[in-house]
Write a protein that holds these residues in place. Structure first.
Motif, PDB file in Angstrom:
ATOM      1  N   GLY A 165     -62.450 -10.086 -16.219  1.00 42.68           N
ATOM      2  CA  GLY A 165     -62.805  -9.317 -14.524  1.00 42.68           C
ATOM      3  C   GLY A 165     -61.158  -7.979 -14.377  1.00 42.68           C
ATOM      4  N   SER A 166     -59.899  -8.537 -14.675  1.00 42.37           N
ATOM      5  CA  SER A 166     -58.619  -7.615 -14.379  1.00 42.37           C
ATOM      6  C   SER A 166     -58.591  -6.592 -15.217  1.00 42.37           C
ATOM      7  CB  SER A 166     -57.841  -8.328 -14.228  1.00 42.37           C
ATOM      8  OG  SER A 166     -57.436  -9.982 -15.363  1.00 42.37           O
ATOM      9  N   MET A 167     -58.840  -7.587 -16.453  1.00 42.89           N
ATOM     10  CA  MET A 167     -58.305  -6.684 -17.788  1.00 42.89           C
ATOM     11  C   MET A 167     -59.207  -5.181 -18.126  1.00 42.89           C
ATOM     12  SD  MET A 167     -55.856  -5.509 -19.637  1.00 42.89           S
ATOM     13  CE  MET A 167     -54.627  -5.970 -20.378  1.00 42.89           C
ATOM     14  N   GLY A 168     -60.559  -5.660 -18.420  1.00 35.56           N
ATOM     15  CA  GLY A 168     -61.372  -5.002 -18.527  1.00 35.56           C
ATOM     16  C   GLY A 168     -61.836  -3.539 -18.132  1.00 35.56           C
ATOM     17  N   SER A 169     -62.023  -3.861 -16.204  1.00 37.04           N
ATOM     18  CA  SER A 169     -61.827  -3.152 -15.411  1.00 37.04           C
ATOM     19  C   SER A 169     -60.845  -1.646 -15.347  1.00 37.04           C
ATOM     20  CB  SER A 169     -62.615  -4.322 -14.296  1.00 37.04           C
ATOM     21  OG  SER A 169     -60.926  -4.340 -13.944  1.00 37.04           O
ATOM     22  N   LEU A 170     -59.786  -2.899 -15.489  1.00 33.16           N
ATOM     23  CA  LEU A 170     -58.347  -1.864 -14.794  1.00 33.16           C
ATOM     24  C   LEU A 170     -58.385  -0.904 -16.478  1.00 33.16           C
ATOM     25  CD1 LEU A 170     -56.673  -1.308 -13.006  1.00 33.16           C
ATOM     26  CD2 LEU A 170     -54.822  -3.020 -14.326  1.00 33.16           C
ATOM     27  N   SER A 171     -58.366  -1.596 -17.663  1.00 32.66           N
ATOM     28  CA  SER A 171     -57.942  -1.397 -18.651  1.00 32.66           C
ATOM     29  C   SER A 171     -59.451  -0.083 -19.140  1.00 32.66           C
ATOM     30  CB  SER A 171     -58.179  -1.428 -20.132  1.00 32.66           C
ATOM     31  OG  SER A 171     -59.761  -2.447 -19.808  1.00 32.66           O
ATOM     32  N   GLY A 172     -60.143   0.301 -18.519  1.00 34.63           N
ATOM     33  CA  GLY A 172     -61.509   0.591 -18.243  1.00 34.63           C
ATOM     34  C   GLY A 172     -61.134   2.220 -17.975  1.00 34.63           C
ATOM     35  N   LEU A 173     -60.514   2.012 -16.445  1.00 32.68           N
ATOM     36  CA  LEU A 173     -59.958   2.890 -15.136  1.00 32.68           C
ATOM     37  C   LEU A 173     -59.053   3.953 -16.410  1.00 32.68           C
ATOM     38  CD1 LEU A 173     -60.207   1.181 -11.978  1.00 32.68           C
ATOM     39  CD2 LEU A 173     -61.412   2.907 -12.682  1.00 32.68           C
ATOM     40  N   LEU A 174     -57.707   2.858 -17.276  1.00 31.34           N
ATOM     41  CA  LEU A 174     -56.649   4.114 -17.618  1.00 31.34           C
ATOM     42  C   LEU A 174     -57.137   4.216 -18.699  1.00 31.34           C
ATOM     43  CD1 LEU A 174     -54.102   1.512 -16.484  1.00 31.34           C
ATOM     44  CD2 LEU A 174     -54.935   3.753 -15.412  1.00 31.34           C
ATOM     45  N   ASP A 175     -58.524   4.218 -18.787  1.00 34.62           N
ATOM     46  CA  ASP A 175     -58.826   4.108 -20.721  1.00 34.62           C
ATOM     47  C   ASP A 175     -57.830   4.120 -21.778  1.00 34.62           C
ATOM     48  OD1 ASP A 175     -60.791   5.827 -22.745  1.00 34.62           O
ATOM     49  OD2 ASP A 175     -59.196   7.790 -22.115  1.00 34.62           O
ATOM     50  N   ALA A 176     -57.092   2.942 -21.558  1.00 31.30           N
ATOM     51  CA  ALA A 176     -56.565   2.178 -22.213  1.00 31.30           C
ATOM     52  C   ALA A 176     -56.782   1.458 -23.061  1.00 31.30           C
ATOM     53  CB  ALA A 176     -54.578   2.175 -21.219  1.00 31.30           C
ATOM     54  N   THR A 177     -55.848   0.894 -24.224  1.00 33.35           N
ATOM     55  CA  THR A 177     -55.536  -0.475 -24.810  1.00 33.35           C
ATOM     56  C   THR A 177     -55.299  -1.318 -23.687  1.00 33.35           C
ATOM     57  OG1 THR A 177     -53.566  -0.194 -25.560  1.00 33.35           O
ATOM     58  CG2 THR A 177     -55.527   1.006 -26.997  1.00 33.35           C
ATOM     59  N   VAL A 178     -55.492  -2.636 -24.011  1.00 31.18           N
ATOM     60  CA  VAL A 178     -55.092  -3.986 -23.494  1.00 31.18           C
ATOM     61  C   VAL A 178     -53.207  -4.307 -23.579  1.00 31.18           C
ATOM     62  CG1 VAL A 178     -54.579  -6.024 -23.807  1.00 31.18           C
ATOM     63  CG2 VAL A 178     -56.708  -5.400 -24.221  1.00 31.18           C
ATOM     64  N   GLY A 179     -52.682  -3.196 -24.496  1.00 36.18           N
ATOM     65  CA  GLY A 179     -51.159  -3.687 -24.358  1.00 36.18           C
ATOM     66  C   GLY A 179     -50.858  -2.287 -23.259  1.00 36.18           C
ATOM     67  N   GLU A 180     -51.334  -1.080 -23.575  1.00 38.54           N
ATOM     68  CA  GLU A 180     -51.094   0.222 -22.804  1.00 38.54           C
ATOM     69  C   GLU A 180     -50.857  -0.577 -21.062  1.00 38.54           C
ATOM     70  OE1 GLU A 180     -52.273   3.787 -26.054  1.00 38.54           O
ATOM     71  OE2 GLU A 180     -53.833   2.260 -23.973  1.00 38.54           O
ATOM     72  N   THR A 181     -52.309  -1.331 -20.702  1.00 37.08           N
ATOM     73  CA  THR A 181     -52.351  -1.287 -19.465  1.00 37.08           C
ATOM     74  C   THR A 181     -51.352  -2.396 -19.320  1.00 37.08           C
ATOM     75  OG1 THR A 181     -54.354  -1.124 -19.831  1.00 37.08           O
ATOM     76  CG2 THR A 181     -54.466  -2.305 -17.851  1.00 37.08           C
ATOM     77  N   LEU A 182     -51.259  -3.215 -19.491  1.00 38.09           N
ATOM     78  CA  LEU A 182     -50.702  -4.999 -19.501  1.00 38.09           C
ATOM     79  C   LEU A 182     -49.308  -3.741 -19.050  1.00 38.09           C
ATOM     80  CD1 LEU A 182     -49.860  -7.349 -19.256  1.00 38.09           C
ATOM     81  CD2 LEU A 182     -48.902  -7.456 -21.431  1.00 38.09           C
ATOM     82  N   ALA A 183     -48.481  -3.022 -19.993  1.00 41.31           N
ATOM     83  CA  ALA A 183     -47.602  -2.262 -20.411  1.00 41.31           C
ATOM     84  C   ALA A 183     -47.277  -1.306 -18.494  1.00 41.31           C
ATOM     85  CB  ALA A 183     -46.490  -1.140 -21.388  1.00 41.31           C
ATOM     86  N   SER A 184     -48.454  -0.372 -18.701  1.00 44.03           N
ATOM     87  CA  SER A 184     -48.404   0.196 -17.270  1.00 44.03           C
ATOM     88  C   SER A 184     -48.591  -0.164 -15.665  1.00 44.03           C
ATOM     89  CB  SER A 184     -49.263   1.427 -17.888  1.00 44.03           C
ATOM     90  OG  SER A 184     -50.399   1.116 -17.875  1.00 44.03           O
ATOM     91  N   ALA A 185     -49.516  -0.798 -15.890  1.00 42.32           N
ATOM     92  CA  ALA A 185     -49.812  -1.965 -14.349  1.00 42.32           C
ATOM     93  C   ALA A 185     -49.576  -3.237 -14.423  1.00 42.32           C
ATOM     94  CB  ALA A 185     -51.765  -0.889 -14.414  1.00 42.32           C
ATOM     95  N   PRO A 186     -48.831  -3.545 -15.258  1.00 46.80           N
ATOM     96  CA  PRO A 186     -48.745  -5.719 -14.724  1.00 46.80           C
ATOM     97  C   PRO A 186     -49.016  -5.764 -13.127  1.00 46.80           C
ATOM     98  CG  PRO A 186     -46.460  -4.526 -14.982  1.00 46.80           C
ATOM     99  CD  PRO A 186     -47.625  -3.121 -15.159  1.00 46.80           C
TER     100      PRO A 186
END
Length: 276
Positions: A165-186
């Motif tokens: 729920g956390s990574m799927g939704s947020l990385s989808g909005l950011l159009d980013a990989t898991v690693g990119e999302t973790l780095a940009s929006a922890p």
């Protein structure tokens, strides 16, 4: 059940080819007069649960158990409405595979090497079924898909919801990989997880917040370049499972008086992008 007609036609004609091994499995793509199954596993997208249940009803007999390993929360309730709560096993899985060309499926490296894990729990109020669930899990393990039986799979279900729920939704909005999302929006990731844990605890689920946070961060760091399935669906214009993820958390939080503002905003934004 599969909605890709080209995929079904290729499977019916040539069988299902597993990549990268090239092994071909013959699969029936049309309902036939099969005898009732001992176990029916539902692994469709959450929004297709009721249709999948109807499509598999001919496989369900008096002694059949029906397991859900789907993402999100609530699919077990939908299956219970169709088949009865006493035969539904809630569970999770980390089996990794994705559709390739028509008639082909790419098996993830962790699954090929026996490092996936499926957890199946007993129906609510039926711990006496644990030996039978253990037998089914032993059969899965023997087939190369490690599985574990538990009396109550709710902690595992909610833990996976916190991850997906956390990574799927947020990385989808950011159009980013898991690693990119973790780095940009922890901070946002952790806020989503904390709300999910709070709602789980309000539901009576023994989910530890610190452990869930740590496990999620470790998983996300290890996954790196991978794109979450919800992010792929959103990028390719397909319907997502957000209704069974963040938005289900919001609904259940409201029922318990637990605020979920981050899940609410993120969930609504995903829904808005779906409708674009």
């Amino acid at each position: 059940m599969d909605v890709r007609r080209d995929h079904l036609e290729a499977i019916a004609r040539d069988g299902l080819v597993a990549e990268p091994s090239g092994e071909t499995v013959r699969v029936d793509t049309e309902p036939g007069p099969e005898p009732p199954a001992e176990l029916v596993v539902v692994a469709t997208k959450a929004f297709a649960t009721e249709e999948a249940a109807r499509g598999a009803s001919h496989l369900v007999g008096a002694e059949t158990l029906v397991a859900t390993v789907q993402n999100g929360i609530g699919t077990e309730d939908l299956l219970a409405e169709v088949f009865g709560a006493t035969r539904v096993l809630a569970g999770t899985t980390t089996i990794a595979a994705e559709a390739g060309a028509p008639g082909r499926v790419r098996i993830g490296e962790s699954t090929r090497t026996g490092r996936s894990l499926t957890v199946l729990g007993c129906p609510p109020g039926a711990p006496e079924l644990l030996p039978r669930v253990e037998g089914l899990c032993a059969a899965l393990t023997e087939a190369g898909l490690p599985a574990s039986a538990v009396v109550d799979a709710a902690p595992a279900r909610w833990r996976k919801l916190a991850f997906a729920g956390s990574m799927g939704s947020l990385s989808g909005l950011l159009d980013a990989t898991v690693g990119e999302t973790l780095a940009s929006a922890p901070e946002l990731l952790l806020a989503l997880i904390d709300e999910i844990v709070a709602v789980a605890q309000a539901e009576g689920v023994a989910l530890d917040g610190d452990e869930t946070r740590a496990a999620a961060l470790a998983l996300f760091a290890d996954t790196g370049f991978h794109r979450a399935s919800l992010a792929v669906d959103l990028a390719e214009g397909r319907r997502t499972e957000i209704d069974a993820l963040c938005l289900e958390v919001v609904r259940r939080g409201a029922a318990h008086g637990v605020p979920t503002p981050v899940n609410h905003v993120v969930g609504r934004l995903v829904s808005a992008r779906e409708r674009r």
